[in-house]
Enzyme design. Sequence first.
Site, PDB file in Angstrom:
ATOM      1  N   HIS A 253       0.837  -1.200   0.000  1.00  0.00           N
ATOM      2  CA  HIS A 253       0.000   0.000   0.000  1.00  0.00           C
ATOM      3  C   HIS A 253       0.875   1.254   0.000  1.00  0.00           C
ATOM      4  O   HIS A 253       0.656   2.180  -0.798  1.00  0.00           O
ATOM      5  CB  HIS A 253      -0.904  -0.035   1.237  1.00  0.00           C
ATOM      6  CG  HIS A 253      -1.631   1.236   1.513  1.00  0.00           C
ATOM      7  ND1 HIS A 253      -2.985   1.390   1.273  1.00  0.00           N
ATOM      8  CD2 HIS A 253      -1.209   2.433   2.032  1.00  0.00           C
ATOM      9  CE1 HIS A 253      -3.347   2.611   1.616  1.00  0.00           C
ATOM     10  NE2 HIS A 253      -2.293   3.266   2.080  1.00  0.00           N
ATOM     11  N   GLU A 254       1.867   1.309   0.865  1.00  0.00           N
ATOM     12  CA  GLU A 254       2.722   2.496   0.975  1.00  0.00           C
ATOM     13  C   GLU A 254       3.582   2.685  -0.272  1.00  0.00           C
ATOM     14  O   GLU A 254       3.786   3.815  -0.736  1.00  0.00           O
ATOM     15  CB  GLU A 254       3.602   2.404   2.225  1.00  0.00           C
ATOM     16  CG  GLU A 254       2.834   2.382   3.537  1.00  0.00           C
ATOM     17  CD  GLU A 254       1.906   3.576   3.695  1.00  0.00           C
ATOM     18  OE1 GLU A 254       2.197   4.651   3.126  1.00  0.00           O
ATOM     19  OE2 GLU A 254       0.885   3.437   4.396  1.00  0.00           O
TER      20      GLU A 254
ATOM     21  N   HIS B  82       1.743   4.442  -2.981  1.00  0.00           N
ATOM     22  CA  HIS B  82       1.739   5.906  -2.859  1.00  0.00           C
ATOM     23  C   HIS B  82       2.963   6.502  -3.548  1.00  0.00           C
ATOM     24  O   HIS B  82       2.879   7.518  -4.232  1.00  0.00           O
ATOM     25  CB  HIS B  82       1.743   6.315  -1.384  1.00  0.00           C
ATOM     26  CG  HIS B  82       0.430   6.196  -0.697  1.00  0.00           C
ATOM     27  ND1 HIS B  82      -0.749   6.687  -1.230  1.00  0.00           N
ATOM     28  CD2 HIS B  82       0.093   5.652   0.509  1.00  0.00           C
ATOM     29  CE1 HIS B  82      -1.746   6.457  -0.389  1.00  0.00           C
ATOM     30  NE2 HIS B  82      -1.268   5.820   0.660  1.00  0.00           N
TER      31      HIS B  82
ATOM     32  N   GLU C 188      -6.034   6.949  -0.798  1.00  0.00           N
ATOM     33  CA  GLU C 188      -5.961   5.787   0.083  1.00  0.00           C
ATOM     34  C   GLU C 188      -6.669   4.588  -0.545  1.00  0.00           C
ATOM     35  O   GLU C 188      -6.178   3.456  -0.481  1.00  0.00           O
ATOM     36  CB  GLU C 188      -6.580   6.120   1.444  1.00  0.00           C
ATOM     37  CG  GLU C 188      -5.806   7.133   2.261  1.00  0.00           C
ATOM     38  CD  GLU C 188      -4.381   6.686   2.548  1.00  0.00           C
ATOM     39  OE1 GLU C 188      -4.140   5.463   2.655  1.00  0.00           O
ATOM     40  OE2 GLU C 188      -3.514   7.560   2.684  1.00  0.00           O
TER      41      GLU C 188
END
Length: 302
Positions: free
Chosen positions: A140-141, A144, A218
């Site tokens: 997930h990070e 980004h 997100e």
Amino acid sequence: MARSRFKTDRGLSLRMGGVSLGLGALYLLFAAVLYQTPLGAIGFIVVLAMAWGQWYFSDSLALKSMRAQVVEPHQAPELHAMIDRLCVLADMPKPRVAIAVTDMPNAFATGRTPSHSAVCVTTGIMQRLDADELEGVLAHELSHVANRDVTVMTVASSIGLLAGFITRYGMYFGGMFSGGRDRNNNNGGPAFIVVFLVSLVVYAISFVLIRGLSRYRELSADRSGAYMTGRPSKLSSALVKISGDMSRIPNSDLRESQAMSAFFFAPAISRESIGALFSTHPPLQQRLDQLAKVSAELSEQG
């Protein structure tokens, strides 16, 4: 090399483009108003310098705010191994890896470009999640970073911080303007009022832009991370664990991390607090529902 498993998000790209245009207009407006005050060109330079500094040093500033330390592979071999694997899957440069010593279970990514970025996890999240769940959070990070939405969020936050600073310390600035370059000139008061009002407007608009983009980014990172690992259920499990434990973290610890909340994997607020109404993150159930759809899609493909 195998094809990248990172999925781009056209919707996110369009939103970032729109937010960037809006931020550009806000910066020009704010700089123009400051230029007309006794601060003159200094005010204009301050706006540009703050934006550039926030962007250029974003990774270092974020890590320092969390008192995080960059770790080398021999210091955290399992963590580095996970990130190495995910970077290969996403066909992206490896960011710096950092650990923040705090019981708050969270993680965040920061940096001005994929080549100048960092991914940080807290000791709290490492203690609570199993390896597969932590890998889902890291995916997930890294999404980004690959999406470059961290850069847009950083610049968006900087102008909001500057406008909020002027609004909060308005009395000081008012006194400075009234005692400006010509003490016999009473234009300082009206000039300050204009700056104060424009600061309120800029802060309000930047607040809306940040919230709108942050919630979507997100969801986008959840999708990309789930596709990257192929295990959306593990990311869902991590979300449930972290969201449940966040309410048990002391409010004093949450307040200390409030400035970084928009960049965290999960917001640093109690779900019962008034701050939840203005959260930078979408509701937990919305994130879980989306991951369930990704899981069903992957099952059909398999």
